[in-house]
Motif scaffolding. Sequence first.
Motif, PDB file in Angstrom:
ATOM      1  N   GLU A 197       0.860  -1.176   0.000  1.00 41.73           N
ATOM      2  CA  GLU A 197       0.000   0.000   0.000  1.00 41.73           C
ATOM      3  C   GLU A 197       0.908   1.241   0.000  1.00 41.73           C
ATOM      4  OE1 GLU A 197      -3.187  -0.265  -0.153  1.00 41.73           O
ATOM      5  OE2 GLU A 197      -3.586  -2.280   0.617  1.00 41.73           O
ATOM      6  N   ASN A 198       0.445   2.283  -0.616  1.00 43.45           N
ATOM      7  CA  ASN A 198       1.180   3.558  -0.717  1.00 43.45           C
ATOM      8  C   ASN A 198       2.413   3.496  -1.608  1.00 43.45           C
ATOM      9  OD1 ASN A 198      -0.503   5.013   1.140  1.00 43.45           O
ATOM     10  ND2 ASN A 198       0.449   3.773   2.744  1.00 43.45           N
ATOM     11  N   HIS A 222       0.383   1.530  -5.659  1.00 41.67           N
ATOM     12  CA  HIS A 222      -0.871   1.677  -4.919  1.00 41.67           C
ATOM     13  C   HIS A 222      -2.019   1.977  -5.897  1.00 41.67           C
ATOM     14  CE1 HIS A 222      -3.020   2.666  -1.219  1.00 41.67           C
ATOM     15  NE2 HIS A 222      -3.535   3.700  -1.834  1.00 41.67           N
ATOM     16  N   SER A 249      -4.578   4.144  -6.951  1.00 41.26           N
ATOM     17  CA  SER A 249      -4.703   5.546  -6.565  1.00 41.26           C
ATOM     18  C   SER A 249      -5.266   6.342  -7.720  1.00 41.26           C
ATOM     19  CB  SER A 249      -3.323   6.104  -6.197  1.00 41.26           C
ATOM     20  OG  SER A 249      -2.569   6.267  -7.384  1.00 41.26           O
ATOM     21  N   SER A 292      -0.468  -4.097   3.412  1.00 35.90           N
ATOM     22  CA  SER A 292      -0.075  -2.831   4.039  1.00 35.90           C
ATOM     23  C   SER A 292       1.143  -3.081   4.922  1.00 35.90           C
ATOM     24  CB  SER A 292      -1.225  -2.262   4.866  1.00 35.90           C
ATOM     25  OG  SER A 292      -1.505  -3.137   5.912  1.00 35.90           O
ATOM     26  N   GLN A 314       8.839   5.567   1.199  1.00 32.32           N
ATOM     27  CA  GLN A 314       7.809   5.557   0.152  1.00 32.32           C
ATOM     28  C   GLN A 314       7.543   7.015  -0.159  1.00 32.32           C
ATOM     29  OE1 GLN A 314       4.756   3.162   2.128  1.00 32.32           O
ATOM     30  NE2 GLN A 314       4.948   1.693   0.462  1.00 32.32           N
ATOM     31  N   GLY A 321       3.872   8.091  -2.323  1.00 31.98           N
ATOM     32  CA  GLY A 321       2.761   7.689  -1.447  1.00 31.98           C
ATOM     33  C   GLY A 321       2.608   8.544  -0.201  1.00 31.98           C
ATOM     34  N   GLY A 322       3.424   9.582  -0.051  1.00 32.81           N
ATOM     35  CA  GLY A 322       3.258  10.492   1.088  1.00 32.81           C
ATOM     36  C   GLY A 322       4.520  10.680   1.919  1.00 32.81           C
TER      37      GLY A 322
END
Length: 441
Positions: free
Chosen positions: A141-142, A156, A158, A175, A220, A223-224
């Motif tokens: 995830e991400n 991800h 998105s 995740s 990552q 992804g943030g």
Amino acid sequence: MATLVERDRAHLWHPFTQMKTAPDPLPIVRADGVYLFTEDGRRLLDGISSWWVNVHGHSNPRINRALRLQAETLEHVIFAGCTHPPAVELAERLCALLPERLNRVFYSDNGSTAVEVALKMAYQYWTNRGDDRRRTFIAFENAYHGDTVGAMSVSHDSLFTASYAPLLFQVERVSAPADYRASLDPANDGAAREPLAALEALLEERGNEIAGIIVEPMLQAVGGMLVWKAEFLRKLRALCDRHDLLLIADEVLTGFGRTGRMFACEHGPVIPDIACFSKGLTAGYLPLSVTVAAEDVYAAFWSDDRRKTFFHGHSFTANPLGCAVALEGLNIFAEEGVLERIRRLEAQVRGALLQYVGRPYVQDVRQIGGVGILELAESESGYLADVGPRLARAFLDRGLLLRPLGNVLYFMPPYAITDDETAWALGQIDEVLEETFARRA
Ligand code: PLP
């Protein structure tokens, strides 16, 4: 005479910016060190290393010279059936820097293709060995691994991939447990206690259907800007060993000093079976990437059986200009104490970041290497949070180019930035944040 922006508007199609309300592109006509210069005479500090690629500064005299010399010697030649000195020398230099096991260098031309190559290699590795069950990958995830179809498939689900969902191949997405998140804020720093239960269960049940696990080691980014503990990498390596899977490290962003080590896997330390590099590989000058595989991966392709061949190649595979520039970039790393410089940058950025821990408008404070990250406590989060463009405009007005990922603001300058330039940029960030949020409070 029409301006650059007017001419641009007539014919160009830029990535990410078809919104009718998007601001005009910045007309950049020259760059030097950490600065970009616009057609209308503005000077902007490049706080994002031009999409995370630049490391030794723009228009670096040493790299310019290497590029010029190579252009006058050999600009390009087909790499199927031919070889040339910059490709051979760069492969030797990279293998000397990487763990001994990673010793087969495959060239392509950007981060996404480096990932495509890794996925195809890993998949075919198993079929070449007669194991046809390994039909998919595990991804996180991400994650973000690029914009080509295979790279999107392991990224991800998105906004970036939604339009193409039916075209993407199925992967197992898991995740990464929050326990492994690293933060400068003790309230958000994970304890790394829990085992990776979901991943372990998946592997127990279906491990023999998985070709490999792909991961962005330690950070990552798209992804943030999530920072992970080294322990997470070590656990992944152990799980791959236990279930006989290939570990693919996507170091497209993290390679070449971005996380404070030459390669992010050194934080583990872990040795992946396949690793992807681009961006900083050419010091941010030219599109070039490498996918480096362990000798035993290569061994599965080394055969007189034509069906075992890795049928993948690009017109500009191992472009000599890119290789020559990458070599000079490595020389600069070795001769100009660049890793030491990154450590100083890291300490300076950390000093500034710590003051944000506990501020009401800050949700989290993270750092890895010279990358400083502030996650803002906005009601709207994620890539589309409109605080991002608002802050970007405020920074631009002050001569600082930043491009927040929604409510995640980050500073990722070229390592060539000086202490004074860093202090100036961090000061601008603080003033803009205080003006924007303290006033609102
Ligand atoms: N992998 C990672 C971890 C990245 O951050 C990126 C780009 O940001 C890519 C792959 C894709 O690289 P490129 O944009 O060169 O295709």
